[in-house]
Each structure stands twice: as C-alpha cells, then as structure tokens.
Design an enzyme around this catalytic site. Structure first.
Site, PDB file in Angstrom:
ATOM      1  CB  CYS A   1      16.422   6.740  -5.879  1.00 17.55           C
ATOM      2  SG  CYS A   1      15.877   5.021  -5.861  1.00 17.55           S
TER       3      CYS A   1
ATOM      4  CE  LYS B   1       0.024  13.398   6.869  1.00 17.58           C
ATOM      5  NZ  LYS B   1      -0.336  12.638   5.685  1.00 17.58           N
TER       6      LYS B   1
ATOM      7  CD  GLU C   1       1.323   9.057   5.165  1.00 17.14           C
ATOM      8  OE1 GLU C   1       1.556   9.224   3.965  1.00 17.14           O
ATOM      9  OE2 GLU C   1       1.079  10.008   5.940  1.00 17.14           O
TER      10      GLU C   1
END
Length: 602
Positions: A2, A482, A485
């Site tokens: 956030c 990677k 992701e």
C-alpha cells in the site's frame, strides 16, 4: 505494498495527491482514493475507485473539492482485509465523516476492536482493519486534540501501521507509524508525508524519517512528538532521487530500462567500492571473522544471498544456511553465526520480523540493502549499500545484480581481514569482479538478439522447468521466479541431478526446459535425458548456447566468465526471456498481478 501520501499548505491539493499516487503505482495496488478538507465543511470529501489512478484523475477534473482544497490524504491499496471494492478502498472515515484515515500495514487485533466499536454504537461500513482506526480516533477527538486522539488510538492497536489522519473540521493533518515506513518533508509546494520518497521526490530536496512511535503534525516547522514529549524534528536527509529515475525514458517499460542498467550498476559500484575491497571495507563493520553464515531474505533477495554465500564457501570454506525470512522464527540457527540479511527496500515486513528473532538469539547482523535509511539498515550492526538506484519494476532485476556484487565485495573483504586471502589474491579477484560490467553488457546484447525468435514457440506452453547445477543452480531458481512473476505460468527449478528423483515426470513432448549451462559433462547428460523425452531445451551460457551469455576472450576481448562468482551474467538472459514472453502474453511487466514492490505486511 500500500502507498500513502498526505499534503497540506498548498492550493489544489487534489492534483498534487494524484501526481504523488501515480509515482506509487509501481508498488502494486488494487484500488485507490483520496480525501480532502474543504473550508466551511466539517466532513471530509472522499473520492475512491477500484480502477487505476488515472480513473481518479479523470474524475478529479469534475470534482470541485479536490481542485480547491489545501489539505488531503491519498492511498493505493493492496488488499489484506476485505475484498477489492469501493467500500474497502481508502480513505476511511469515522461515523461523522470528520476524520479520514489512510493506512499502510496490518492491524492484528481486528476482531476484538471490531466487537468493541460496534458494541459502543459505531457503524462500520467496510471489511477492513484500517476503518477501525478512524473510529478509535473519533471516540477521543471530542475531548482532546487530533494529535492526542491519534496517540490514544494507536495505543489500542497491535500490528504495523503508517497512518495519515485528516481532521476536516480543522484542516489538521497528523501522521505516525509503527513497523511501516514513513517520511516527511517541507518545500515551497507544501508539507508532505509519504510511505515512499518517490511519491514526493519532485517537490523536495531533503526529507526526514519518522521513527516508530513518533507522532507529528503536518504543518510548517513539523511539530514533532516522541513518547508524548514535543521534540525538535530529527535531522533531514538529502534526497538522491533524480527526475530521470522515475521515468521510462525511451524504454517501453521500467523493467526493460532496469535490465539495461545492470552494467552501469556494476560499474558504478566497483568505481565507488572497488578500491576499498579488503580490510579497509571490512574493518568499519566491527564484525569478527565468522565461522558460519546464516542467509536471510525473501524471493529474489534470498537467491542473491545464496549466490553470495556460495562465494564465501568456494573461496573461504565457510559453511552457510539459507532461510526464508518468514521461517526464521520457526527455524533453529547456528549459535554465533553471522546473519547476512538481504532486502532491496529494507522495509520488508517478514525480514524485519526475522531481524527481531535474530537479535533475540544474539546473532550479529550484516544488512545488504538498497536503502541506507531503511528500517533494516537502522537495525543492523553493519550495512552494505548496494547502489542500484531506484527500481520501479515490481520484478527485481538490477537490485539482484547489485546485491550479488555488493555481497561479493563484502565476502572478499571478510576473507582478506581473516587472512584467507592475501593482497595479491584480492587484486586479482577485484580485477575479475570489475569485468562483470562488460560481461553483463555482452549478455544483454546477446539476449536481445536471440530471445525474441524463441518466444513464439513458447507462448502456448503451460509450464516450464529450469535446471542448474553447482553455482548455476541459484540462477536457475531466480530465472524460474522471474518467469512465474511475469507470465503467470508455472515454473519449477531443480538441481539437474535431482531430475530422476521425481521432476522427470513433468517432462513430455514440447515441455520447455531452461538450462543454466556450466558446460559440464554431467549437465550435458541431463540435457540429453530431457531431450530424449521430447523436451524443448533452451540453454543459457557459452557462445553456442540457445541464449548466449558468455563469449571467448580471443574473439571479443572479454573474460569467459568469473568461475568463482558463478554465472551471474546468465541472469540477464533469464530476465529478458521472462519479460519478452510476458509481453507476448499481454502481461503488464512492471505491475504483475497480485504482487507488490515493497512487501510491508506479513
């Protein structure tokens, strides 16, 4: 994760807040919002969306409160408590609408606070933990100042928080934090607070770090309370962020830019620290020569730590254990081991909790981080700053390389101080480490030339197997991470020697197998095993590999590689492969789904 930002003292606060939010988008989020105070109205004006920040921008042009306000708070949310919805988006208000709160972190005692507040007659309109803070402040605000009400409210909380609280009746703003990062700054444009300096970097030259428990009013002079006592604000820190750090320039995305920055990152690091590698670098740490290393990190940082620890093992015979930060509390560690703790941001919640556990066991802590003023840097006995510069893409690229090179510099210095390496050894090894910048540059060019032609045959593959052995294994692990992701396809990484002990069952006709090729006969035999079962093998390594990462000295004047370091240059091809495949699949490579850049909640 956030992101929060607050500003006061400037006309058109809404536009500034949205500009700041746009620079927090890289952290990952699923909703966004802002609240401002309007003169003559005791209620906060709130605008929220479950779409991108640009949706707020379009709506702001028709939202007069945001155009005229001089104080406000804003937020990008990454959902923890409650689904993604407008009701759960920040800012949250109290029953009267007077108090608006934005929150980064997680409150642990949600159930008991919710029961207490509803029992006292408060009306809760969201599923979030953050809304509870607004109501806790509300019940104190009628009897005391906003600052005192915030201090009283946080005494009821367990967990982590960075809070910015707006009282629309007075236009006051108060901020505080505990276990979650927060910085504040003053400039001609106003007074600002943010969870990430990048949000406010264009407007400020210096900033101050808010320590856990500090409470301050966002006003000229920054009235600052510590343990309930008014104190002088802490010393300010010069901002090193440049405008170009926060833009893509001519690159299609930040990830492409940051992949290409890796040779520059290595060269800059070696120009700065190369002459000091040895006793000169190690002595100021004040650490004894360790007999064991405990490597702690998450994701890419843990992989970088393992690569560094392998250098210590190969050159100095120092054994190591690597532990995911979230598992440290439940894992027995070797007494007296030097804990090498890695975090790109230095604010990763799991890592900071692990540091608490390591401190409790009296482990000396050496931090490898990209942020010299982070919570990790402040809690460690010794710190190595990796000098990667800002990394905006959520999937780490240049910070991985910086951590490996920075950690390797520390290991070489440690072994020199311990008498394992002499001056001539250090000179030779540092010279080889300096060559990594050129190796990375060659690998980038080679990957650009080879990878695009491979992608069309891979876009329909549901999953991938990555293999490595010895020093190459950790780079295979990083390559698999990677690809997961960025493409949202499954990817498993295994030691090549383990293939026959289970993973070989995954191999069928067409299965892509990506191999970090060390050129060994044993690995060549493994490659033939998977080819015999129909696998599509893509190798990364020498000139003849599918994706070249190294070349011969005679042909191009470059070293074949730095054997004792491991095939670091191979990570470039792995990064480019993951990015190119993700682009072909229509993924947002800078903001992968469900992921955040700075994981400040557990």
């Amino acid at each position: 994760m956030c992101g929060i930002v607050a500003c006061t003292g400037t006309p058109g606060a809404g536009r500034l807040l949205l500009d700041a939010l746009s620079r927090l988008e890289y952290r990952g989020y699923d909703s966004a919002g802002m609240a401002v105070s309007v003169t003559g109205d005791p209620r906060s004006a709130v605008l929220r969306t479950t779409f991108r920040v640009d949706d707020l921008q379009r709506r702001l042009d028709r939202w007069s409160p945001g155009l005229s306000a001089t104080a406000g708070v804003a937020h990008t949310r990454w959902a923890t408590h409650g689904e993604v919805s407008v009701d759960n988006a920040h800012p949250h208000t109290d029953c009267s609408g007077r108090v608006a709160v934005v929150h980064n972190g997680v409150i642990d005692n949600v159930l008991e606070l919710r029961a207490e507040l509803t029992g006292a007659g408060h009306t809760l309109t969201s599923q979030t933990d953050s809304e509870l803070v607004a109501h806790l402040i509300e019940r104190c605000l009628t009897q005391t100042s906003l600052r005192a009400a915030v201090e009283a409210a946080v005494q009821c909380l367990r967990g982590a928080w960075a809070l910015a609280v707006l009282d629309s009746a007075s236009g006051e703003l108060v901020v505080t934090c505990h276990g979650s990062p927060l910085v504040v700054a003053e400039s001609e444009q106003g007074v600002f607070a943010a969870s990430d300096l990048a949000a406010i970097a264009p407007w400020v030259d210096r900033y101050r770090i808010v320590e856990d428990g500090d409470v301050l009013q966002l006003a000229p002079g920054l009235p600052w309370w510590r343990e309930g006592v008014l104190v002088e604000p802490p010393s300010s820190v010069a901002s090193t962020l440049r405008g170009t750090d926060l833009t893509r320039g001519l690159h299609p995305d930040f990830m492409a830019k940051e992949i290409e920055q890796q040779p520059e990152v290595v060269a800059d690091f070696m120009a700065t620290w190369g002459p000091s590698i040895g006793r000169k670098l190690w002595s100021p740490f004040g650490l004894a020569m360790p007999r064991h290393l405990t490597i702690v990190g998450c994701g890419t940082s843990l992989h970088a730590g393992r690569a560094v620890a392998q250098v210590a093992a190969r050159l100095g015979g120092i054994p190591f254990t690597s532990i995911e930060a979230s598992e440290v509390a439940a894992t027995t560690t070797v007494p007296g081991s030097l804990a090498v703790v890695l975090s790109q941001s230095g604010e990763t919640a799991d890592v900071l909790r692990a540091v608490d556990a390591l401190h409790g066991r009296s482990h000396p802590i050496l931090a490898l981080t990209n942020n010299p003023h982070s919570a990790l840097a402040r809690r460690a006995q010794a710190v190595m700053i990796c000098r990667a510069g800002p990394e905006i893409g959520v999937a780490a690229t240049k910070t991985f390389t910086a951590q490996v090179v920075g950690g390797t510099a520390v290991v070489l210095s440690m072994l020199a101080a311990g008498g394992v390496l002499d001056r001539s050894d250090i000179h030779r090894l540092v010279t080889q480490l300096e060559s990594v910048a050129d190796l990375m540059a060659y690998a980038i060019g080679a990957a650009r030339g080879s990878v695009p032609d491979l992608v069309p045959a891979l876009v329909d593959s549901p999953g991938f197997v990555f293999l490595g052995r010895g020093p190459g294994r950790v780079f295979a692990d990083e390559g698999a991470l990677k690809l997961k992701e960025l493409t949202y396809r499954w990817a498993e990484s295994h030691a090549a020697g383990e293939l026959k002990h289970g993973p070989l069952a995954l191999i069928e006709h067409g299965t892509p197998v990506i191999v970090v090729d060390d050129g060994s006969d044993r690995l060549a035999a493994t490659i033939e095993e998977v080819r015999a079962r129909g696998a599509r093998v893509l190798s990364i390594g020498p000139e003849q590999a599918t994706i070249p990462a190294r070349t011969s000295t005679n042909a191009h004047g470059l070293a074949r590689g730095v054997d004792w370091l491991g095939p670091l240059e191979s990570v470039v091809g792995l990064q480019v492969l993951a990015r190119e495949l993700a682009v072909a699949l229509g993924r947002d490579v800078d903001k992968p789904r469900n992921l955040a850049k700075s994981v400040t909640v557990e």
